[in-house]
Motif scaffolding. Sequence first.
Motif, PDB file in Angstrom:
ATOM      1  N   PHE A  34       0.819  -1.210   0.000  1.00 58.08           N
ATOM      2  CA  PHE A  34       0.000   0.000   0.000  1.00 58.08           C
ATOM      3  C   PHE A  34       0.854   1.263   0.000  1.00 58.08           C
ATOM      4  O   PHE A  34       0.495   2.260  -0.634  1.00 58.08           O
ATOM      5  N   ALA A  35       1.989   1.230   0.690  1.00 56.85           N
ATOM      6  CA  ALA A  35       2.896   2.381   0.648  1.00 56.85           C
ATOM      7  C   ALA A  35       3.366   2.633  -0.782  1.00 56.85           C
ATOM      8  O   ALA A  35       3.454   3.782  -1.234  1.00 56.85           O
ATOM      9  N   TYR A 162      16.737  -5.137   5.049  1.00 59.76           N
ATOM     10  CA  TYR A 162      18.127  -4.708   4.852  1.00 59.76           C
ATOM     11  C   TYR A 162      18.413  -4.535   3.361  1.00 59.76           C
ATOM     12  O   TYR A 162      19.025  -3.552   2.937  1.00 59.76           O
ATOM     13  N   TYR A 163      17.952  -5.497   2.569  1.00 61.17           N
ATOM     14  CA  TYR A 163      18.212  -5.462   1.125  1.00 61.17           C
ATOM     15  C   TYR A 163      17.360  -4.396   0.440  1.00 61.17           C
ATOM     16  O   TYR A 163      17.797  -3.779  -0.541  1.00 61.17           O
ATOM     17  N   LEU A 164      16.162  -4.172   0.956  1.00 59.95           N
ATOM     18  CA  LEU A 164      15.355  -3.067   0.443  1.00 59.95           C
ATOM     19  C   LEU A 164      16.071  -1.751   0.703  1.00 59.95           C
ATOM     20  O   LEU A 164      16.112  -0.869  -0.161  1.00 59.95           O
ATOM     21  N   VAL A 170      21.253   2.801  -3.253  1.00 61.16           N
ATOM     22  CA  VAL A 170      21.843   2.771  -4.597  1.00 61.16           C
ATOM     23  C   VAL A 170      21.017   3.621  -5.556  1.00 61.16           C
ATOM     24  O   VAL A 170      21.563   4.395  -6.365  1.00 61.16           O
ATOM     25  N   LEU A 171      19.703   3.504  -5.473  1.00 60.80           N
ATOM     26  CA  LEU A 171      18.825   4.279  -6.347  1.00 60.80           C
ATOM     27  C   LEU A 171      18.953   5.778  -6.076  1.00 60.80           C
ATOM     28  O   LEU A 171      18.965   6.594  -7.000  1.00 60.80           O
ATOM     29  N   GLY A 189      11.751   3.799  -6.316  1.00 59.34           N
ATOM     30  CA  GLY A 189      12.181   3.513  -4.951  1.00 59.34           C
ATOM     31  C   GLY A 189      11.046   3.404  -3.960  1.00 59.34           C
ATOM     32  O   GLY A 189      10.942   2.422  -3.221  1.00 59.34           O
ATOM     33  N   PHE A 190      10.174   4.409  -3.953  1.00 59.80           N
ATOM     34  CA  PHE A 190       9.072   4.411  -2.988  1.00 59.80           C
ATOM     35  C   PHE A 190       7.833   3.692  -3.500  1.00 59.80           C
ATOM     36  O   PHE A 190       6.965   3.326  -2.704  1.00 59.80           O
ATOM     37  N   GLY A 191       7.771   3.506  -4.822  1.00 60.74           N
ATOM     38  CA  GLY A 191       6.610   2.839  -5.391  1.00 60.74           C
ATOM     39  C   GLY A 191       6.852   1.376  -5.714  1.00 60.74           C
ATOM     40  O   GLY A 191       6.441   0.478  -4.980  1.00 60.74           O
ATOM     41  N   LEU A 192       7.553   1.127  -6.818  1.00 59.93           N
ATOM     42  CA  LEU A 192       7.707  -0.244  -7.301  1.00 59.93           C
ATOM     43  C   LEU A 192       8.460  -1.148  -6.328  1.00 59.93           C
ATOM     44  O   LEU A 192       8.060  -2.290  -6.093  1.00 59.93           O
ATOM     45  N   LEU A 193       9.552  -0.644  -5.745  1.00 56.12           N
ATOM     46  CA  LEU A 193      10.319  -1.487  -4.815  1.00 56.12           C
ATOM     47  C   LEU A 193       9.486  -1.874  -3.598  1.00 56.12           C
ATOM     48  O   LEU A 193       9.563  -3.002  -3.112  1.00 56.12           O
TER      49      LEU A 193
END
Length: 207
Positions: A34-35, A162-164, A170-171, A189-193
């Motif tokens: 949802f975020a 951690y990996y997120l 990096v992004l 970064g804030f959407g798709l990931l």
Amino acid sequence: MNQQQEQLATLHEIRNIMDRSSRFISLSGLSGVFAGLFALAGVALVTWYLNQYDLLYRDIYSNSLDWNTTVFLLTVAGLVLLLALGSAIYFTYRKAQKNNHRIWDSKSQRLLVNLAIPLAVGGFFCAILLYHGLVYLVAPAMLVFYGLALVNGSKYTLRDIYYLGLSEIVLGLFAAVFIGYGLLAWAVGFGLLHIVYGTLMYYKYER
């Protein structure tokens, strides 16, 4: 041989119990989904606004950005943040209730403190960037500090974040170099990931 396997299984179970006792594991993958959706909606709203006033993204990171556009961008960012936090609280509370876990204890307190410090510093840093007119660095800075917060907080919750966090860092660095892709990097970064991470976490821990 069977005895060795049983001993290894027992040790593995003990390790899992100890890990659960020291980490806050009630974070829900749905909150990440949802975020991510709210972030993409925010990007769509910003894109619509730019099209309405015949603005290009390079106008956002130039010093000619007018006050109304600045207020609109900050308002959208604030709404996305509030909605994301609201969904995180709701889904985390629901998961904790379902698993009979306490949502407010020493583990959740440590997690919040370790998340809050980099986020607070990042918020002040972005405000300083705006004060000096360095608008083009705000989106990269948000990604980098958010990633640092996730890496810092991963010691007290699911290790997967951690990996997120590393991906966000990096992004953000990429967006700091290639400033013309700031909005795209923010969306990824804030959407798709978040959507990808949340979906994976949901099927890994909640299904």
